[in-house]
Design an enzyme around this catalytic site. Structure first.
Site, short mmCIF file in Angstrom:
data_model
loop_
_atom_site.label_atom_id
_atom_site.label_comp_id
_atom_site.label_asym_id
_atom_site.label_seq_id
_atom_site.Cartn_x
_atom_site.Cartn_y
_atom_site.Cartn_z
N ARG A 1 -21.96 -20.18 -31.15
CA ARG A 1 -21.54 -21.58 -31.23
C ARG A 1 -21.59 -22.18 -29.84
O ARG A 1 -21.53 -21.46 -28.84
CB ARG A 1 -20.10 -21.69 -31.78
CG ARG A 1 -19.09 -20.99 -30.92
CD ARG A 1 -17.65 -21.09 -31.38
NE ARG A 1 -16.83 -20.26 -30.51
CZ ARG A 1 -16.59 -18.99 -30.69
NH1 ARG A 1 -17.07 -18.37 -31.75
NH2 ARG A 1 -15.86 -18.30 -29.84
N ASP B 1 -21.36 -15.93 -17.65
CA ASP B 1 -20.89 -16.14 -16.27
C ASP B 1 -19.76 -15.20 -15.86
O ASP B 1 -19.64 -14.79 -14.70
CB ASP B 1 -20.49 -17.61 -16.02
CG ASP B 1 -19.51 -18.16 -17.04
OD1 ASP B 1 -19.16 -17.45 -17.99
OD2 ASP B 1 -19.11 -19.33 -16.90
N SER C 1 -23.62 -19.43 -20.45
CA SER C 1 -22.18 -19.22 -20.59
C SER C 1 -21.60 -19.84 -21.85
O SER C 1 -20.78 -20.77 -21.80
CB SER C 1 -21.49 -19.73 -19.33
OG SER C 1 -22.05 -19.05 -18.25
C1 BGC Z 1 -17.70 -20.05 -23.06
C2 BGC Z 1 -17.81 -18.73 -22.32
C3 BGC Z 1 -17.82 -18.96 -20.82
C4 BGC Z 1 -16.63 -19.81 -20.41
C5 BGC Z 1 -16.59 -20.10 -18.92
C6 BGC Z 1 -16.53 -20.86 -22.52
O1 BGC Z 1 -16.51 -22.13 -23.12
O2 BGC Z 1 -17.50 -19.83 -24.45
O3 BGC Z 1 -18.97 -18.04 -22.74
O4 BGC Z 1 -17.78 -17.72 -20.18
O5 BGC Z 1 -16.66 -21.04 -21.10
O6 BGC Z 1 -17.72 -20.80 -18.49
#
Ligand code: BGC
Length: 489
Positions: A168, A206, A153
């Site tokens: 990133r 996620d 995620s």
């Molecule tokens: C991430 C996402 C993720 C979200 C929730 C963010 O910091 O960049 O990819 O879906 O957090 O977990």
């Protein structure tokens, strides 16, 4: 007449107001940035094509593995999809050592993950595991690999259903040598080093998992439109028309099924409006950002998600505490080394407790201040000041959360029909912060294109286990894809 402390707390709280006109501007800007993200790379809203082109309908069947990296815990699970909208799930959860999150190498991290998968297989699927090892040793037989959905995620540029490079890190992770690398390949290689019978079949955000899981389990015919996380971080994934994702044309090697005419887009809305054209900004937001390990990035997330709300409150409380004209925590001994003065010293779960306590003695608030910040003997007035600030910060987060939701409803034209629009959500903030959905919906109704009628069509439901069931569902779709990259080739 309120005391100087409460008057000052109320003044600071007003800085967190996010009125209807600003919500409306936010929505217009979100739609603009999302169109830009569908057309080109390197935009603030990444609008990542996920190569998942269909949502499930509940009839899917099979046994899959899923792992989830994205917060403080690493989860490994196996999911049996029964094909009748139900499933059974076995899982184990382990806290990721801090040093692996922020100072080690990607090899350290991925080896740790593969070891957890091995431990899980030995406990829950030992027969399969042993048989595989035996066949390998004897050098015979077809490999029977578990297909695994990898919920990762963080923002990833996807090249196919099971490949993508890390753009990133977010949420406190920082392992520089992983950036730019294919995270599926990194996991597969750590798995192969341990000789495990596992193929990384799908890479899943996620939010995409949440959307898939909700669509598998939700009642009725209507597929889910949007999966959103309001937890440690925040983000959303939604179903987009293929012909609107014009940047796909320049992705030469991309192959995917075009029969549905749709694809799920991972918006990465945590980085909406990094340039701060429309987002509200207080001194506390600006200081939090300047002192974070990724200044100027994830600016929407830094105002909305669980990783940051506690820190915003802490900074506002420090401002009050330092103000000699008001008495905050005057009966309490607070040292500069104490948690109140320590960055990230205040966990967001405190906000949920504070918001929920509406009693005159505020006993829960007092206990929480003691448990979270070692602050004993807070007065009723201290507690009231904490409550005023907490309410303002939480309410702003909920109202901000209406912006991407309204924008996606408008942009996809889903409110134009009489159908229910289904939205799956997950995460500690939406699950535990009192009245989060109520504040979000209030702001949603204030958006003129949504209004009271539009809001009525929106069904929001918690979608648990998205990262397990959702990832399994995507691994299932992927395992049927003949073009899937074979890890052992
Ligand atoms: C991430 C996402 C993720 C979200 C929730 C963010 O910091 O960049 O990819 O879906 O957090 O977990």
């Amino acid at each position: 007449m309120s005391s100087p402390l409460l008057a000052e707390a109320t003044r600071i709280a007003r800085e967190f107001d996010y009125p209807a006109a600003q919500v409306q501007r936010g929505v217009a800007e979100y739609i603009r940035q999302s169109n830009e993200g569908l057309a080109q790379e390197n935009t603030t809203l990444s609008q990542i094509p996920t190569f998942v082109t269909a949502v499930p309908n509940g009839t899917e069947k099979g046994l899959y593995l899923a792992v989830d990296l994205g917060g403080t815990n690493f989860r490994v699970c196996s999911v049996e999809l029964h094909g009748d909208t139900t499933f059974s799930l076995t899982q184990s959860k382990i806290m990721i050592p801090r040093e692996l999150m922020a100072s080690g190498t990607s090899k350290d991290l991925f080896t740790f993950l593969a070891r957890q998968i091995e431990a899980f297989l030995r406990i829950h699927h030992n027969e399969h595991f042993e048989a595989h090892q035996r066949r390998r040793r004897e050098g015979k037989g077809e490999e029977e690999l578990f297909d695994l959905g990898f919920t990762f995620s963080f923002p990833v540029r996807q090249y196919g259903i099971n490949s993508g490079t890390l753009i990133r890190w977010t949420k406190g992770f920082n392992i520089p040598d992983a950036v730019g690398h294919d995270v599926c390949a990194l996991l597969q290689s750590a798995i192969d080093d341990l000789d495990l019978p596992v193929r990384v079949a799908a890479l899943v955000n996620d939010t995409v998992g949440t959307l898939m899981a909700r669509s598998y389990t939700s009642p009725g015919e209507t597929g889910t439109l949007l999966g959103a996380i309001f937890g440690t971080g925040t983000n959303g994934a939604y179903v987009e028309k293929l012909d609107k994702i014009t940047k796909l044309k320049s992705m030469k090697d991309a192959h995917f099924d075009t029969s549905t005419g749709e694809m799920i887009i991972n918006a990465e809305w945590g980085s909406f409006d990094n340039q701060l054209g429309v987002l509200p900004s207080t001194i506390y937001d600006r200081e939090l950002d300047a002192d974070s390990n990724n200044p100027g990035i994830q600016m929407f997330e830094k105002r909305v998600s669980g990783m940051f709300l506690g820190e915003i409150l802490r900074r506002a409380l420090v401002a009050l505490h330092k103000d000699s004209k008001v008495d905050l925590f005057s009966n309490v001994s607070i040292t500069p080394e104490g948690l109140l003065y320590r960055q990230w010293g205040l966990d967001t779960s405190l906000l949920s407790v504070v918001e929920a306590d509406n009693t005159s003695q505020m006993t829960d608030i007092k206990t929480a201040l003691k448990d979270h910040l070692n602050i004993e003997n807070a007065s009723n007035e201290d507690c009231q000041a904490v409550k005023i600030l907490t309410h303002a910060i939480g309410k702003r987060a909920a109202r901000l959360s209406a912006v991407p939701l309204a924008a996606i409803l408008i942009h996809t034209g889903k409110l134009q029909t009489d159908d229910i629009v289904d939205v799956g959500v997950d995460g500690s903030v939406v699950e535990f912060y009192p009245n989060f959905e109520a504040h979000l919906r209030e702001a949603l109704r204030e958006v003129k294109e949504v209004g009271v009628e539009g809001d009525k069509k929106v069904r929001i439901g918690i979608s648990k286990d998205g990262s397990g069931v959702g990832a399994a569902l995507i691994a299932l779709v992927a395992s049927k894809d003949e073009n899937l990259k074979n890890p052992r080739e």
